[in-house]
Design a protein around this motif. Sequence first.
Motif, mmCIF file in Angstrom:
data_model
loop_
_atom_site.group_PDB
_atom_site.id
_atom_site.type_symbol
_atom_site.label_atom_id
_atom_site.label_comp_id
_atom_site.label_asym_id
_atom_site.label_seq_id
_atom_site.Cartn_x
_atom_site.Cartn_y
_atom_site.Cartn_z
ATOM 1 N N HIS A 196 0.629 -1.012 0.312
ATOM 2 C CA HIS A 196 -0.324 0.034 0.143
ATOM 3 C C HIS A 196 0.487 1.269 -0.107
ATOM 4 O O HIS A 196 0.711 2.575 -0.975
ATOM 5 C CB HIS A 196 -0.592 -0.360 1.604
ATOM 6 N N ILE A 197 1.900 1.326 1.022
ATOM 7 C CA ILE A 197 2.996 2.647 0.876
ATOM 8 C C ILE A 197 3.042 2.657 -0.249
ATOM 9 O O ILE A 197 3.991 3.632 -0.733
ATOM 10 C CB ILE A 197 3.922 2.056 2.281
ATOM 11 N N LEU A 198 3.837 1.761 -0.874
ATOM 12 C CA LEU A 198 4.767 0.926 -2.236
ATOM 13 C C LEU A 198 3.642 1.661 -3.309
ATOM 14 O O LEU A 198 4.180 2.778 -4.323
ATOM 15 C CB LEU A 198 4.943 0.154 -2.550
ATOM 16 N N ASP A 199 2.107 1.662 -3.490
ATOM 17 C CA ASP A 199 1.611 2.309 -4.374
ATOM 18 C C ASP A 199 1.895 3.982 -4.133
ATOM 19 O O ASP A 199 1.141 4.480 -5.174
ATOM 20 C CB ASP A 199 -0.151 1.681 -4.158
ATOM 21 N N TYR A 200 2.046 3.896 -3.066
ATOM 22 C CA TYR A 200 1.675 5.679 -3.247
ATOM 23 C C TYR A 200 3.083 6.185 -3.489
ATOM 24 O O TYR A 200 2.795 7.143 -4.429
ATOM 25 C CB TYR A 200 1.255 5.666 -1.817
ATOM 26 N N TYR A 232 -5.225 10.467 -5.037
ATOM 27 C CA TYR A 232 -3.987 10.873 -4.745
ATOM 28 C C TYR A 232 -3.609 10.917 -5.959
ATOM 29 O O TYR A 232 -2.795 11.567 -5.672
ATOM 30 C CB TYR A 232 -3.233 9.474 -4.185
ATOM 31 N N LYS A 233 -2.974 10.289 -6.744
ATOM 32 C CA LYS A 233 -3.172 9.897 -8.288
ATOM 33 C C LYS A 233 -3.181 11.205 -8.881
ATOM 34 O O LYS A 233 -2.539 11.608 -9.838
ATOM 35 C CB LYS A 233 -2.976 8.500 -8.929
ATOM 36 N N LYS A 234 -4.142 11.058 -9.107
ATOM 37 C CA LYS A 234 -5.257 12.501 -9.452
ATOM 38 C C LYS A 234 -4.923 14.017 -8.606
ATOM 39 O O LYS A 234 -4.240 15.135 -9.513
ATOM 40 C CB LYS A 234 -6.966 13.260 -9.677
ATOM 41 N N GLU A 235 -4.651 13.809 -7.777
ATOM 42 C CA GLU A 235 -3.879 15.285 -6.910
ATOM 43 C C GLU A 235 -2.491 15.650 -7.065
ATOM 44 O O GLU A 235 -1.839 16.410 -7.243
ATOM 45 C CB GLU A 235 -4.616 15.360 -5.800
ATOM 46 N N ALA A 236 -1.989 14.694 -7.087
ATOM 47 C CA ALA A 236 -0.453 14.443 -7.808
ATOM 48 C C ALA A 236 -0.457 14.982 -9.045
ATOM 49 O O ALA A 236 0.585 15.488 -8.294
ATOM 50 C CB ALA A 236 0.166 13.082 -7.138
ATOM 51 N N TYR A 237 -0.582 14.323 -9.490
ATOM 52 C CA TYR A 237 -0.713 14.698 -10.951
ATOM 53 C C TYR A 237 -0.583 16.827 -11.181
ATOM 54 O O TYR A 237 0.223 17.095 -11.721
ATOM 55 C CB TYR A 237 -1.533 13.761 -11.939
ATOM 56 N N ARG A 238 -1.823 16.722 -10.485
ATOM 57 C CA ARG A 238 -2.636 18.651 -10.849
ATOM 58 C C ARG A 238 -1.378 19.234 -10.587
ATOM 59 O O ARG A 238 -0.858 20.377 -10.563
ATOM 60 C CB ARG A 238 -3.473 18.284 -10.317
ATOM 61 N N MET A 239 -0.107 18.934 -8.720
ATOM 62 C CA MET A 239 0.384 19.004 -7.993
ATOM 63 C C MET A 239 1.640 19.405 -8.955
ATOM 64 O O MET A 239 2.036 20.153 -8.668
ATOM 65 C CB MET A 239 0.207 18.597 -6.575
#
Length: 883
Positions: free
Chosen positions: A617-621, A800-807
């Motif tokens: 789970h941690i690795l996925d993030y 998280y992936k969406k927000e991270a991409y935007r950021m």
Amino acid sequence: MSIINKIFGDPNEKEIKKLQPTVDAINAFEKKFKEMSDDELKAQTGMFKSRLEKGETLDQILPEAFAVVRETARRVLGQRHYDVQLIGGIVLHQGKIAEMKTGEGKTLVSTLPIYLNALTGKGVHLVTVNDYLARRDANWMGPVYHFLGLSISTIQHEHSFIFEPKTAPDGEEVTVEMENLREISRKEAYACDITYGTNNEFGFDYLRDNMAVRSSQLVQRELNFAVVDEIDSILIDEARTPLIISAPDIDSNNMYESFSHIVPRLEKETDYTVDEKMRAVSLTEEGIDKVEHILGIGNIYNEGGILMVHHLEQALKADILFRRDKDYMVKDDEVIIIDEFTGRPMPGRRFSEGLHQAIEAKEKVKVQKESRTLATITFQNYFRLYEKLAGMTGTAATSAEEFGKVYTLEVMTIPTNKTIIRKDRTDSIYKTEKGKFMALIREIKIRHEKGQPVLVGTISIEKSEILSELLKKEGIRHEVLNAKYHEKEALIVANAGQRGAVTIATNMAGRGTDIKLGEGVLELGGLCILGTERHEARRIDNQLRGRAGRQGESGETQFFVSTEDHLMRVFGSEKMKSVMDTFGIAEDMPIENSFISKQLEGAQKKIEGFNFDLRKHILDYDDVMNKQRESIYKRRKEILEASKKTEENKELPINKENFPELLKLKDKILGMLESQIQDIVSVHSADLRSKWDLKGMWEAANKIVLLDKNIKEKIEALALSDAPDEKVRGEIADILFEEISAGYNKKEENIGYEVTRQIEKMVLLRSIDMLWMEHLSSMDSLRDGIGLRGYGQMDPLVEYKKEAYRMYQDLIKSIEENVVNSLFKIQVARKVESPMENKNIKESGGSVDDTQENKPEVNKDKVGRNDLCPCGSGKKYKKCCGK
């Protein structure tokens, strides 16, 4: 053996059999190389390199190369590789994990693939768990590589050494002949053919390289091939511990101390609850009321805010969940984390998010400043950067699924040289911990009196010291081996097999050092291993068992377990304890039942599965963060590479003819400028043509650099034309870009090619580093709060992936804006021959205010009083810097 294996055969055995022809080929060369002189044998390295240059592959020369290493080891070390060790070497070369039992000679096995892969000249890293082992193994195996003409180095926490033999090894495995190690620079160490070091040092050097401001500061080469010793310890046990380079951020306030006094006044169950499975502690409503009453506030969430609640939660965790001499130790007025798997201290590591400060307050030591992350990476992602990765350990099979899914590493179990005859006895189970220790002391005493050596494995320093006190009361001489005595642990472990020896060790402290049996010990039954508690991971228990019965020797092992042990308590020991009470079983009377032992192993499997899921789970993030990190580091590397030649040729004048590659920096700047201009035009022309904000467009462009008014007129004229909107937007962007880039070119003419490139490099690196640091902090905050999205029926990872991409898109845009704006706000006082010291470069950063101290320095001799001030304020020089 499983039913499937019975029907179809053991897949591991099938793979091992496939390697036998290669082993036979190696053996076929033995006579040839045995008959060679030393000089002839040494010459083989040059011949192998030549063959590789001509197109042969490593696999093609493997049989001869392995045979050469085997013969060299026989001559210089007096050790000849067994056939099973050759198999282990082949498996490592194939980029797999070789599971080899304790005492099977993993250190010697590693010389085979290391030598073979070092022939490419790309470098090989041997990764181990501590500085001592890195020093010892480089010194121990160094003579083999040195004989064959390869260079060997070892990197340590604060030093680096190259192996230059002056003294022959004394035959003692634990000895490090320091006279054979000459200190060198970090860069020289990595330039060697073979480099020994710890996972921490390799990882931190990678991060430091990606914070360098000059290419000459880079120490590592491309990450080619790594052999990881004790790979399960490094890639699984430490997988959740990221490497972090940080700097002090803000001063710690009094909240840490305040809450450290409040938390002990809270009562379990009434004021807070503990979930041992999740290792979590939570305040009850009564607990919150009590804290608010003590603080004299009405509502801690409203009046105290997020910061106060955060400090309270960390203080609670520090007091309830984290125990001294188990999770951490206090030494020299400092809190040092203890590795939960090895029992070793980890100086320099700190718990994150204020937890370390909370523990410091609890232990009444100096509370250190909170830190800000500058660079970070997990071991999972660092080791996946290598072109080829392999590993060896005595215990990997139980974690084969995780190695496969996370690292795409296959686990191969290597046959032992001699059959294992060790006796692994059924667990001895007791009603209470006190009863367990009473029985354990009795057992130790019986075996000690007959002279049989005993190694007692504990799970914490705390339990080691309890056991030590009990042994002292019985008058039994013993050695304690735990994190507090790290320096001498190898010597203590090496002597743990002597007649009458009693050694207490936390988990696998001393791992990497073989226990050799003393005279007459085999007749007494060999080394006896007694475990004081089952660990959450079967691997750790197997590691402890594996210390006995090496190389076909006799030995025996047994675990002593109580219903009060953590593993038993978490997974329902209440029924068992009540049965024992019903039958009136004394607290030191054992139950030995194979069914209960199997139940314990089942519980261990569940926990292993839970921990694997958590790490996955941690690795996925972290994979999301890793892609961003790779992109940012690639950008930094390109900047450093562009100026690398200037650092290597300092005698040459820096101009376009000698160093045209520096123009790559200018190309980056102009690319960023073009992107920013397109954004400006796009944002201010989003509506119908009649509603275009030409004034806002002009003002935004004018903030980059002062533009002539005729440019404004051209833009207005274009907006009134009949051309399509998209064409007009393109032509406006072209006009602005041409005008601003022309101004940039003129600026370069004034200050020179060399100074301009130096400024570009400085601004690019500073902007990336500063904003990346802010981004890391923002990503941490995003990760902390993203779980709440689950309550809205959304997948937190997807969100998280969406927000991270935007950021990340925002980060890149911010870097471009910062670079462009900064470059046009920098002025050079005078033209200088060498700008390398940066004494004449001033940066105002962003917009310029009217305070004189923030203005860039201006060359007053070249500016007319009625000219626009070159500081960028928009005012005339006489009313600005010319006052």
